[in-house]
Design an enzyme around this catalytic site. Structure first.
Site, PDB file in Angstrom:
ATOM      1  N   ARG A 281       9.683  85.727 -19.291  1.00 57.10           N
ATOM      2  CA  ARG A 281       9.186  84.598 -20.079  1.00 57.10           C
ATOM      3  C   ARG A 281       8.043  85.032 -20.993  1.00 57.10           C
ATOM      4  O   ARG A 281       6.923  84.510 -20.911  1.00 57.10           O
ATOM      5  CB  ARG A 281       8.756  83.466 -19.149  1.00 57.10           C
ATOM      6  CG  ARG A 281       8.841  82.121 -19.873  1.00 57.10           C
ATOM      7  CD  ARG A 281       8.845  80.936 -18.948  1.00 57.10           C
ATOM      8  NE  ARG A 281       9.052  79.729 -19.734  1.00 57.10           N
ATOM      9  CZ  ARG A 281       9.199  78.520 -19.216  1.00 57.10           C
ATOM     10  NH1 ARG A 281       9.160  78.359 -17.916  1.00 57.10           N
ATOM     11  NH2 ARG A 281       9.383  77.476 -19.992  1.00 57.10           N
ATOM     12  N   CYS A 282       8.348  85.960 -21.839  1.00 52.19           N
ATOM     13  CA  CYS A 282       7.315  86.595 -22.648  1.00 52.19           C
ATOM     14  C   CYS A 282       8.000  87.283 -23.808  1.00 52.19           C
ATOM     15  O   CYS A 282       9.026  87.899 -23.625  1.00 52.19           O
ATOM     16  CB  CYS A 282       6.597  87.599 -21.749  1.00 52.19           C
ATOM     17  SG  CYS A 282       5.999  89.082 -22.521  1.00 52.19           S
TER      18      CYS A 282
ATOM     19  N   GLU B 221       7.695  80.120 -24.139  1.00 52.58           N
ATOM     20  CA  GLU B 221       7.012  81.060 -23.257  1.00 52.58           C
ATOM     21  C   GLU B 221       5.491  80.946 -23.299  1.00 52.58           C
ATOM     22  O   GLU B 221       4.812  81.564 -22.469  1.00 52.58           O
ATOM     23  CB  GLU B 221       7.401  82.489 -23.641  1.00 52.58           C
ATOM     24  CG  GLU B 221       8.871  82.744 -23.503  1.00 52.58           C
ATOM     25  CD  GLU B 221       9.310  83.896 -24.388  1.00 52.58           C
ATOM     26  OE1 GLU B 221      10.052  84.751 -23.896  1.00 52.58           O
ATOM     27  OE2 GLU B 221       8.909  83.957 -25.558  1.00 52.58           O
TER      28      GLU B 221
ATOM     29  N   GLN C 179      22.174  85.748 -21.708  1.00 54.26           N
ATOM     30  CA  GLN C 179      21.386  85.055 -22.722  1.00 54.26           C
ATOM     31  C   GLN C 179      21.802  85.487 -24.129  1.00 54.26           C
ATOM     32  O   GLN C 179      21.323  84.925 -25.108  1.00 54.26           O
ATOM     33  CB  GLN C 179      19.887  85.364 -22.524  1.00 54.26           C
ATOM     34  CG  GLN C 179      19.354  84.924 -21.170  1.00 54.26           C
ATOM     35  CD  GLN C 179      17.902  85.292 -20.919  1.00 54.26           C
ATOM     36  OE1 GLN C 179      17.570  85.736 -19.833  1.00 54.26           O
ATOM     37  NE2 GLN C 179      17.005  85.124 -21.894  1.00 54.26           N
TER      38      GLN C 179
END
Ligand code: MCN
Ligand code: CUN
Length: 788
Positions: free
Chosen positions: A372-373, A742, A222
């Site tokens: 996802r945070c 998110e 990423q």
């Protein structure tokens, strides 16, 4: 707000179809495992069955006897190059391959290099490792007890398993507020270890070209640029300089934070390629991914909330043990060992707060990534939203009314929180009201009351979260010293088409579409005429990558700023073409015209052509610009979610009957993509609320290491999400946009947990830790005499 551009141009606010989907839905994406190079070798990894053990001997004879197996790489081999350890993103150290001992079950022990994937796997199966088991530390509380075995014996002076202590806020003010409070509530909350289970596992192909001395790595990362720099810093001593390293992050099948860290497999593949001069592929299998890659959460929290009799919240106090496994490999900004956990005052106007976190080593895989945070905001939201419900129930006030009373009010923005964050904008009551109207809140409460009389279990849960995304301002945000700006570089071709490159990297979020829409919005060039590229460090400008929903807040802003630089020059070119003064031109997306003479105009395409064919003397040819955007602040998207559950008294099963999600991410670039992000995010919030957990038995055996017992929700379990939005623009973002990737995962679990507790409150239930499995609920129901 009506879009500024036509659907054909497709600027902000248009739900144009995703430009990347034709290749994805035809199976024509290029994921890392699709890349095949001539003469490529394969790696497979031998992993430890023990959670803590000395390595007495590694016998490779049987493995190397297998046809096709070329070598077995061990920690001793890497030690010669000082590559057996590597730094983590949190400046801790992590083994690439062990020399002395293993620290968690499924840790890499050796790597088999072979001419085919099958030979590599066959080789890995027969590497004989002799272990001497050591005492295992699983529970972080016990890890801190005196006499607990010290795990990090590699650190000379380390006498315990404590990693760091971090605290924030005013202890004195908070203690005072608690001593003066009329009502307090206190709760232990465990947010279990969970794991990103993206469809595509991690992997890479490392190719060291000995002739040109250039290393190219195709990698599921990423953050390709940061990885390149890390490689150069870690392997500089073996001759890898940054200009001779190219990281290519091709199509990615889901990242969710799990593809931010550097895993040992990457380093072994690079080392193997440098040594052999051949391309080396390493692709994890599903179980390796679940068992050994970085975990998320694992926070043992004790929270206390204080209020006045009238329900006004006054203070929050939190103590937390953060279980980091055997090394702190969290992907957090350097300054914040507990990420952005100190946004834990949430949407409420709290005057005092104090938070303490202690990092602990245990015999578990390393990590502390944010599934996802945005760096621990999920833990923060879950805590404050559970506590808010607990307090409301304790006071006997409706949880919605209680929230309305304590929300930060729209006129208080920009709002400085007790823990120092400056919230940019918000209208929390607006979002909650819309969610209540959509779901029919008052009617549901009446229904619940009636059902309760009949002995039926129905609950309503609210989560009014605020997010904190777009890391981040260089004043506070860096990873390993690299400031967290991001970038966009635009080139307009002579015929008015464009290419734009970014420092971020989409993993499914649709950047090829939405970035093109930002350019379309600013430049008036149709989105279909704009090619967006990311993920190749040889071509894209430097940026810190995509995670923490930072792409829109940071790189999206860079796209707007770079576009505006283009427009500055375009205006001069248009003035030259129209024989007018630049300041006498009016601009609307895609067109300059002379003030007062609208028929005298030039399109952006005319201007682009002139930049290469008819530029004025004294002006440079070409039309391009780059922006490295350092955001002045984070963005604070928010939302209110309401969930209705029915509980089966016989089985304890929780059924989500309805779920309304109202999100606010400021101005929206592509409504369809935002809705898609929220749908996916909600399902990823449902997952830890009801299903997902990785736990360990007392000797460190992983429970939940395969999809047989690590439960991912499928379409069958997923309820129908009802989504909607409000729009509160960010005042500092050039497009008024905030991130959204998110929000739903962050906000959803508390709504579900609150609904379940709401259904059971009258039975004396005050809290249930997630995942709220049927077994857990059934046990409670039996205890309370509700079921047999
Ligand atoms: N968007 C928009 N308008 C806004 C905000 C966002 O149209 N006001 C669009 C963006 O243009 C982008 C998408 O929504 O196409 C998400 O944008 P953003 O919130 O900026 O988040 P990022 O692009 O930085 O994506 C990261 C975020 C994270 S951190 C995780 S984890 C996650 C998520 O995105 N991982 C995903 N969503 C995912 N979706 C898919 N399909 N796959 C993942 O791995
Ligand atoms: Cu936080 S998971 Mo996303 O930041 O890649």
């Amino acid at each position: 707000m009506a879009p500024k551009t036509s659907p054909e141009v497709g600027g902000m606010g248009h739900s144009i179809r995703r430009k990347e989907d034709p290749r994805f839905i035809r199976g024509k994406g290029t994921y890392v495992d699709d890349v095949v190079l001539p003469g490529m070798l394969y790696l497979d990894i031998v992993r430890s069955p023990f959670a803590h053990a000395k390595i007495k001997k590694i016998d490779i004879a049987k493995a190397t006897a297998i046809p096709g197996v070329l070598a077995v790489i061990t920690g001793k081999d890497l030690e010669k190059y000082n590559l057996h350890w590597m730094p983590t993103l949190m400046s801790d150290t992590q083994m690439v391959l062990p020399v002395e001992k293993v620290m968690y079950q499924a840790q890499e022990v050796a790597a088999v290099l072979a001419t085919s994937r099958y030979a590599a796997a066959d080789g890995a199966a027969v590497v004989e490792v002799e272990y001497e088991p050591l005492p295992v530390v699983v529970d972080p509380k016990k890890a801190l007890e005196p006499g607990a075995p010290v795990l990090r014996t590699d650190k000379k002076d380390k006498k315990d398993n404590h990693i760091w202590h971090w605290e924030w806020g005013s202890k004195a003010d908070t203690d005072r507020a608690f001593s003066e409070a009329d009502v307090t509530v206190k709760q232990d909350i465990y947010i279990p270890r969970i794991h990103v289970a993206s469809i595509e596992t991690c992997g890479c192909i490392a190719h060291f070209d000995k002739v040109n001395e250039k290393l190219t790595v195709w990698m599921t990362t990423q953050a390709p640029h940061a990885i390149r720099t890390v490689f150069a810093l870690v392997a500089g001593h073996v001759g890898l300089a940054e200009h001779k390293i190219r990281i290519i992050s091709p199509d990615i099948g889901g990242g969710f934070g799990g593809k931010v860290p550097v895993y040992p497999g990457y380093v072994i593949a690079v080392a193997a390629s440098v040594l052999t001069g051949k391309p080396v592929k390493w692709i994890e299998d599903r179980m390796e991914n679940l068992q050994a890659d970085s975990f998320a959460r694992d926070y043992h929290i004790t929270a206390e909330l204080a209020a006045k009799k009238d329900g006004t919240l006054t203070a929050l106090r939190i103590k937390t043990l953060a279980d980091h496994g055997y090394t702190d490999a969290a992907a957090n900004p350097s300054k914040f060992p507990a990420g952005l956990f100190h946004v834990c005052t949430g949407s409420y106007d709290l005057k005092a707060a104090h938070v303490e976190v202690d990092g602990v080593y245990t015999n578990k895989p390393p990590g502390g990534i944010a599934y996802r945070c945005s760096f621990r905001v999920t833990e923060a939201v879950h805590t404050i939203e559970r506590m808010a419900d607990l307090m409301a129930h304790q006071l006997g006030v409706d949880p919605a009314e209680f929230r309305m009373k304590n929300f930060i009010k729209p006129e208080q923005f920009p709002y400085k929180s007790a823990l120092g964050w400056e919230y940019d904008s918000g209208n929390y009551a607006g979002a909650l009201r819309k969610a209540m109207d959509t779901i029919g809140y008052a009617e549901l409460r009446r229904e619940q009351e009636e059902k309760r009389k009949r002995g039926e279990l129905m609950g309503i849960g609210i989560s009014s979260f605020t997010e904190i995304v777009g890391a981040g301002p260089s004043k506070h945000f860096d990873i390993l010293g690299l400031k967290m700006f991001d970038s966009c570089e635009i080139r307009i071709h002579p015929t008015g088409k464009a290419i734009a490159r970014f420092g971020t990297k989409s993993q499914g979020q649709g950047h090829e579409t939405t970035y093109a829409q930002i350019l379309a919005e600013e430049l008036g060039i149709p989105a279909k005429d704009i090619q967006v590229e990311e993920g190749d460090t040889d071509t894209a400008p430097y940026g810190l990558g995509t995670y923490a929903s930072r792409s829109t807040p940071v790189a999206g802003a860079a796209a707007a700023i770079a576009s505006r630089k283009i427009l500055d020059k375009a205006r001069k070119l248009a003035a030259h073409l129209l024989e007018a003064a630049p300041e006498d031109l009016v601009y609307e997306p895609g067109k300059f015209s002379v003030k007062g003479a609208p028929d005298r105009s030039k399109t952006i395409q005319d201007v682009a052509f002139a930049a290469y064919t008819n530029h004025p003397q004294g002006m440079e040819a070409g039309l391009e610009a780059v922006s490295y955007y350092d955001p002045p602040n984070l963005t604070y998207p928010f939302g209110s979610y309401i969930c209705v559950v029915d509980i089966d008294k016989g089985t304890g099963e929780v059924k989500v009957r309805r779920f309304v999600a109202i999100d606010d991410c400021g101005n929206i670039i592509n409504p369809m993509i935002v809705q898609g992000q929220v749908h996916g995010g909600l399902t990823m919030g449902l997952a830890p609320a009801l299903y997902e957990e990785i736990s360990y038995d007392e000797i460190g055996n992983i429970q939940g290491g395969s999809f047989i017992d690590y439960l991912l929700p499928t379409a069958v379990e997923t309820p129908k999400w009802e989504t909607g939005h409000t729009v509160t623009p960010s005042p500092h973002h050039p497009l008024g946009a905030k991130g959204v990737g998110e929000s739903a995962t962050v906000g959803a679990p508390a709504a579900i947990a609150n609904a379940v507790v709401d259904a059971l409150w009258h039975l004396g239930v005050r809290h249930l830790d997630i995942p709220i499995t049927p077994q857990k609920v059934w046990r409670v129901l039996r205890e309370k005499g509700v079921t047999e």
